[in-house]
Motif scaffolding. Structure first.
Motif, PDB file in Angstrom:
ATOM      1  N   LEU A  28       0.845  -1.194   0.000  1.00  0.00           N
ATOM      2  CA  LEU A  28       0.000   0.000   0.000  1.00  0.00           C
ATOM      3  C   LEU A  28       0.881   1.246   0.000  1.00  0.00           C
ATOM      4  O   LEU A  28       1.842   1.333   0.754  1.00  0.00           O
ATOM      5  N   VAL A  29       0.552   2.186  -0.875  1.00  0.00           N
ATOM      6  CA  VAL A  29       1.264   3.456  -0.868  1.00  0.00           C
ATOM      7  C   VAL A  29       0.242   4.582  -0.794  1.00  0.00           C
ATOM      8  O   VAL A  29      -0.720   4.600  -1.553  1.00  0.00           O
ATOM      9  N   ILE A  30       0.433   5.479   0.156  1.00  0.00           N
ATOM     10  CA  ILE A  30      -0.443   6.646   0.253  1.00  0.00           C
ATOM     11  C   ILE A  30       0.412   7.896   0.070  1.00  0.00           C
ATOM     12  O   ILE A  30       1.412   8.069   0.770  1.00  0.00           O
ATOM     13  N   ARG A  31       0.056   8.688  -0.917  1.00  0.00           N
ATOM     14  CA  ARG A  31       0.817   9.903  -1.179  1.00  0.00           C
ATOM     15  C   ARG A  31       0.343  11.018  -0.262  1.00  0.00           C
ATOM     16  O   ARG A  31      -0.769  10.990   0.251  1.00  0.00           O
ATOM     17  N   ARG A  32       1.215  12.006  -0.076  1.00  0.00           N
ATOM     18  CA  ARG A  32       0.860  13.109   0.805  1.00  0.00           C
ATOM     19  C   ARG A  32      -0.313  13.882   0.216  1.00  0.00           C
ATOM     20  O   ARG A  32      -0.388  14.108  -0.984  1.00  0.00           O
TER      21      ARG A  32
END
Lengths: 328, 240
Positions: free
Chosen positions: A57-61
């Motif tokens: 999982l990647v969550i960007r700012r």
């Protein structure tokens, strides 16, 4: 939000995905990274139970992301790993490209945990004031209290509040330090409709300042309405990741339904575009990726009776994602 | 940051009526009862008992801190603290400092009862040094309480703390003078932290310097209980 014609739905998807990233450009004080949260192949077991099972999982700012899943899907464990409260058995968890503990110690993270009772024998103001003081750049205490509608209750003891009021205190505690990443585990569980609206208002105002929000929920409407992006979790894995529209499409796009008029339904599954067939009484409901082709073929066979073409609801999408045997 | 935390925790502890009764009220009451009802009412006994009961009060207050920690664990407050920028070390240090503050009311209340009600007479410096010795000497018990609190559930901590409290108080001679013990128990008693703790206060109240043995025994227990508290905290951090 789920309404809209067939054409509108398909066109809407591309725009939705990038909406979150544009907000990320408002990064002011902190250097570098555009990634707020990163999980790579994370696993965590409790005894024989695999709570998290290979999570990526990647969550960007600047994104507002919903972690959507049923009870026991692994949402809370994911949140615990993310905050560094639990250590993963395998894989890597990073917040702002550092270990969770470092991001937490730097005051970049605020969180509202599930199943916490209010601290006994402190007033709301004492509690919020204390938490704010542990952060390097907190919000003014009166401002946070006002934001959560707690000004009137500031001098009441935190353990003598109603469930909804206590929930607001927990939100205030998460917010007090003015963190860049706000993590909310089932934030609206004890709130009534009015309080829920007020809560989402404050959350949106906070996210608009370029901050990142991750909230977990098992309410589809909440995910649909308040998140830029939905991450569907089941059995500790990410099953789907995208905007609500993308999830609906991934689940098979549209439902084509019609009356059978007493005819057998055998051929239905072989119709072009159809991925699933459901017969209820005399009515057939076909899930189709290509409703135009499906309808043309139905017409050619003379089967069009009370025909209806609708986009799949998020609910259907969610159900088909979390119970794979049903979808194919 | 730590000061803000200590202030918060001290407030929380002092607002607890149960804490006030068990760690301040009970020792004062027991002191007044033991010194005014029994056969021995000499001034020396009143002084010795005063120090013993002040030590007992401090012991109870220090241990009750652990009960508070166990409650904080089950209420989720410890988890909430772990996601503030405070480091685990700061949290534990803050809790231990809280302990050093909340034992004071217990010590002072019994000393006041001794001075005002029972007419114990000491020089001003002796009062000050007695209070100080009791205060500093309570550290091992604070660490023991923390160790129990971080390791055990709220209910178990309560029971274990009461057992530690009574066991250490009786065997250590805080309730009855060690002179009444059979020899083997007296020997055992001299190795307990509670015995050395009250000896520390008593020697000062009698105007002599504490024995090196007393300080050594206390220091060893402080180190042991400190290690226990640290290990327990690490364990609690893993399992929560």
């Amino acid at each position: 939000m789920t309404a809209g014609t067939a054409v509108g739905t398909t066109a809407g998807t591309a725009a939705g995905t990038t909406a979150g990233t544009t907000a990320g450009t408002t990064a002011e004080t902190t250097a570098g990274t555009t990634t707020a949260v990163a999980f790579s192949s994370v696993t965590k077991s409790f005894g024989a139970v695999r709570a998290v099972d290979g999570m990526d999982l990647v969550i960007r700012r600047g994104e507002t992301v919903a972690l959507l899943g049923r009870n026991g899907a692994g949402k809370s464990t994911t949140v615990s790993l993310l905050l560094g409260l639990d250590e993963p058995d395998g894989g890597l968890v990073r917040l702002f490209d550092a270990e969770p503990a470092r991001a937490v110690a730097a005051g970049r993270v605020g969180a509202m945990l599930q199943d916490t009772r209010p601290v006994p024998r402190v007033t709301v103001r004492e509690l919020v004031g204390f938490v704010a003081r542990t952060y390097p750049d907190p919000l003014p205490v009166d401002e946070v209290l006002a934001l959560a509608g707690l000004t009137e209750l500031a001098d009441r003891r935190a353990d003598r509040l109603s469930g909804g009021q206590a929930q607001r205190v927990r939100f205030t505690v998460a917010l007090a330090g003015n963190p860049e990443l706000l993590v909310l585990d089932e934030p609206t569980a004890a709130l009534d409709v009015e309080a829920r609206e007020a809560f989402w208002d404050s959350m949106r105002r906070y996210a608009r300042g370029g901050n990142t929000v991750l909230f977990s929920t098992h309410y589809l409407e909440e995910a649909d309405e308040h998140a830029d992006r939905i991450v569907v979790v089941d059995s500790g894995r990410v099953l789907a990741d995208g905007t609500a529209e993308e999830l609906k499409r991934a689940a098979g796009g549209f439902t084509v339904s019609f009356d059978l008029g007493g005819r057998p339904s055998e051929g239905a599954a072989a119709l072009p575009g159809v991925s699933a067939v459901e017969i209820r009484g005399d009515r057939a409901r076909l899930r189709s990726d290509d409703p135009d082709a499906t309808v043309l073929e139905l017409a050619a066979r003379g089967l069009v009776r009370r025909l209806e073409v609708t986009p799949v609801s998020l609910n259907d999408a969610f159900l088909s994602l979390t119970s794979p045997e049903q979808s194919r | 940051m730590i000061t803000a935390y200590v202030r918060l925790e001290v407030r929380r502890t002092l607002r607890d009526a149960g804490f006030a009764i068990s760690s301040v009220g009970v020792p004062v009451m027991m002191y007044l009862l033991f010194t005014n009802l029994g056969g021995q009412n000499s001034a020396a006994y009143k002084t010795a008992a005063m120090v013993g009961m002040a030590a007992y009060g401090a012991l109870g207050a220090a241990l009750s801190l652990g009960t508070g920690v166990a409650e904080d664990k089950s209420s989720g407050w410890l988890r909430q603290l772990r996601i503030t920028p405070m480091t685990p070390r700061q949290v534990v240090t803050g809790r231990a400092l809280t302990g050093t503050v909340v034992v004071l009311p217990a010590i002072l209340a019994v000393l006041l009862a001794g001075g005002l009600v029972n007419g114990v007479r000491l020089d001003a410096w002796q009062w000050a040094v007695t209070a100080l010795a009791l205060w500093a000497g309570s550290l091992p018990f604070t660490l023991l309480g923390l160790g129990n609190g971080y390791r055990l559930s709220a209910q178990t901590t309560g029971v274990v703390n009461v057992a530690c409290n009574l066991g250490l108080a009786v065997v250590g001679g805080l309730w009855f003078p060690v002179g009444l013990f059979p020899e083997w128990l007296a020997t055992l008693s001299s190795y307990t932290p509670t015995n050395r703790f009250s000896e520390l206060g008593r020697s000062v109240a009698e105007g002599t310097a504490p024995e090196a043995a007393a300080l050594t025994v206390l220091a060893v227990w402080a180190a042991l209980f400190g290690a226990y508290a640290a290990a327990s905290y690490r364990r609690s951090a893993r399992t929560t």
